[in-house]
Each structure stands twice: as structure tokens, then as C-alpha cells.
Design a protein around this motif. Structure first.
Motif, mmCIF file in Angstrom:
data_model
loop_
_atom_site.group_PDB
_atom_site.id
_atom_site.type_symbol
_atom_site.label_atom_id
_atom_site.label_comp_id
_atom_site.label_asym_id
_atom_site.label_seq_id
_atom_site.Cartn_x
_atom_site.Cartn_y
_atom_site.Cartn_z
ATOM 1 N N GLY A 50 0.824 -1.109 -0.019
ATOM 2 C CA GLY A 50 -0.672 0.366 0.212
ATOM 3 C C GLY A 50 0.633 0.835 0.486
ATOM 4 N N ARG A 51 -0.014 2.640 0.569
ATOM 5 C CA ARG A 51 0.641 3.727 0.695
ATOM 6 C C ARG A 51 1.069 4.244 1.515
ATOM 7 N NH1 ARG A 51 -0.762 6.646 -3.695
ATOM 8 N NH2 ARG A 51 1.251 8.209 -3.595
ATOM 9 N N LEU A 52 2.613 4.576 2.522
ATOM 10 C CA LEU A 52 2.837 4.925 3.564
ATOM 11 C C LEU A 52 2.999 6.131 3.842
ATOM 12 C CD1 LEU A 52 3.399 3.919 6.443
ATOM 13 C CD2 LEU A 52 5.504 3.637 6.229
ATOM 14 N N THR A 96 -2.884 -13.174 0.232
ATOM 15 C CA THR A 96 -2.761 -11.810 -0.372
ATOM 16 C C THR A 96 -1.673 -10.499 1.036
ATOM 17 O OG1 THR A 96 -4.812 -11.491 0.092
ATOM 18 C CG2 THR A 96 -4.400 -12.000 -1.932
ATOM 19 N N LEU A 97 -1.183 -9.932 0.040
ATOM 20 C CA LEU A 97 -0.913 -8.977 1.481
ATOM 21 C C LEU A 97 -1.207 -8.064 2.347
ATOM 22 C CD1 LEU A 97 2.407 -7.904 -1.103
ATOM 23 C CD2 LEU A 97 3.188 -9.069 1.756
ATOM 24 N N PRO A 98 -1.770 -8.009 3.008
ATOM 25 C CA PRO A 98 -2.486 -7.134 3.579
ATOM 26 C C PRO A 98 -2.004 -5.612 3.272
ATOM 27 C CG PRO A 98 -1.094 -8.030 5.221
ATOM 28 C CD PRO A 98 -0.673 -8.542 3.992
ATOM 29 N N GLN A 99 -2.852 -4.631 3.121
ATOM 30 C CA GLN A 99 -2.340 -3.975 1.722
ATOM 31 C C GLN A 99 -3.787 -1.992 3.281
ATOM 32 O OE1 GLN A 99 -4.558 -3.645 -1.883
ATOM 33 N NE2 GLN A 99 -2.684 -2.058 -2.479
ATOM 34 N N ALA A 100 -2.588 -1.407 2.919
ATOM 35 C CA ALA A 100 -3.291 -0.289 3.349
ATOM 36 C C ALA A 100 -2.770 1.049 3.447
ATOM 37 C CB ALA A 100 -2.527 -0.283 5.143
ATOM 38 N N THR A 101 -3.399 2.616 3.179
ATOM 39 C CA THR A 101 -3.147 3.742 2.973
ATOM 40 C C THR A 101 -2.742 4.519 3.842
ATOM 41 O OG1 THR A 101 -4.217 3.128 0.992
ATOM 42 C CG2 THR A 101 -3.651 5.315 1.608
ATOM 43 N N ASP A 118 5.947 -5.364 -0.792
ATOM 44 C CA ASP A 118 5.564 -3.440 -2.173
ATOM 45 C C ASP A 118 4.131 -2.942 -1.696
ATOM 46 O OD1 ASP A 118 4.590 -3.540 -4.545
ATOM 47 O OD2 ASP A 118 2.694 -5.097 -4.351
ATOM 48 N N GLY A 119 4.898 -1.528 -1.580
ATOM 49 C CA GLY A 119 4.007 -0.378 -1.518
ATOM 50 C C GLY A 119 4.780 0.552 -2.328
ATOM 51 N N THR A 120 4.617 1.395 -1.280
ATOM 52 C CA THR A 120 5.053 3.273 -1.654
ATOM 53 C C THR A 120 5.832 4.047 -0.703
ATOM 54 O OG1 THR A 120 4.165 3.907 -3.913
ATOM 55 C CG2 THR A 120 4.823 5.191 -2.742
ATOM 56 N N LEU A 121 6.565 4.010 -0.373
ATOM 57 C CA LEU A 121 6.794 5.246 1.163
ATOM 58 C C LEU A 121 7.150 6.775 0.806
ATOM 59 C CD1 LEU A 121 7.732 5.752 4.530
ATOM 60 C CD2 LEU A 121 9.845 4.667 3.737
ATOM 61 N N GLN A 122 6.362 7.894 1.730
ATOM 62 C CA GLN A 122 6.427 8.587 1.207
ATOM 63 C C GLN A 122 7.231 9.718 2.515
ATOM 64 O OE1 GLN A 122 2.692 10.465 0.211
ATOM 65 N NE2 GLN A 122 3.805 10.482 -1.486
#
Length: 122
Positions: A50-52, A96-101, A118-122
Motif C-alpha cells: 500500500g502507501r505509507l 494476499t498481502l494485507p494492504q493499507a493507506t 510492495d508499496g510506496t513510502l513518502q
């Protein structure tokens, strides 16, 4: 007067039920948690997919907010000096990978350890 208010509220209840069902069917779960910490807390964050977004602030606390996927739940805890937070699968049988934003606010002097698959880090 009161009976008109009640009848209007009763008329809107099906709309709220449909809106809730649509949100539940997409699997979105809002999350918001806060933790009192020291200004130099050591923290571990685990968001598999997801996105963190990590932001710093001038407070002695950590705050996490965002949306969890259908197969995700939040775990965590610790003490004022050490905290571990993460997203994990609701079911051990779900592959499946647990997903979060999520957005996490941490003290400016915090020490972070972040793990993502598998995600995006900001």
C-alpha cells in the motif's frame, strides 16, 4: 414537530445502510490511533503493501490514521520509549498481502525502522 423529525430520520436510514454496505463491500476500514511517547522514541513500522506517509511534528506522541484493506488489521503497542505498529492479515489462511493507506506522524527526533514488501513510502 417531533414526529416529522422522526419520520425524516427513518426515511434516511435506508440510505445510510446502503452507504455502509458499499463501504464494507469495498473493504475499506478507517483507522485512527494515537500513542504517547518520548521525543526520541524508537519505532518499528510494518506495512506490507500500500502507501505509507511519514511526517514529523513537534509533539511527544505518535499518530496513525488512514484506511485498511479488506484483509488487513492493525496491530501494535509498546511503551513510551519503544513502539511497534504494523498491518497484518485478518486471517492466517489469506495468502494476499494485507494492504493499507496510512499516514504516521512521529516526533522529529524519533528513530524509525520501516519494512514494506510492495508499496510506496513518502
Amino acid at each position: 414537530m417531533m414526529s416529522r423529525v422522526i419520520s425524516r430520520v427513518m426515511a434516511l436510514l435506508p440510505l445510510f445502510a446502503v452507504a455502509h454496505a458499499m463501504t464494507a463491500s469495498r473493504g475499506e476500514q478507517p483507522v485512527s490511533r494515537g500513542f504517547a511517547t518520548t521525543s526520541d522514541v524508537t519505532m518499528r513500522l510494518y506495512v506490507p503493501s500500500g502507501r505509507l506517509t511519514v511526517e514529523t511534528w513537534e509533539r511527544d506522541s505518535v499518530h496513525l490514521e488512514g484506511q485498511l484493506g479488506a484483509n488487513a488489521s492493525l496491530f501494535g503497542g509498546g511503551a513510551r520509549t519503544h513502539i511497534k505498529l504494523g498491518i497484518e492479515a485478518r486471517s492466517n489462511t489469506d495468502s494476499t498481502l494485507p494492504q493499507a493507506t496510512v499516514r504516521v506522524r512521529v516526533p522529529r527526533r524519533a528513530r524509525l525502522w520501516i519494512k514494506m514488501i510492495d508499496g510506496t513510502l513518502q
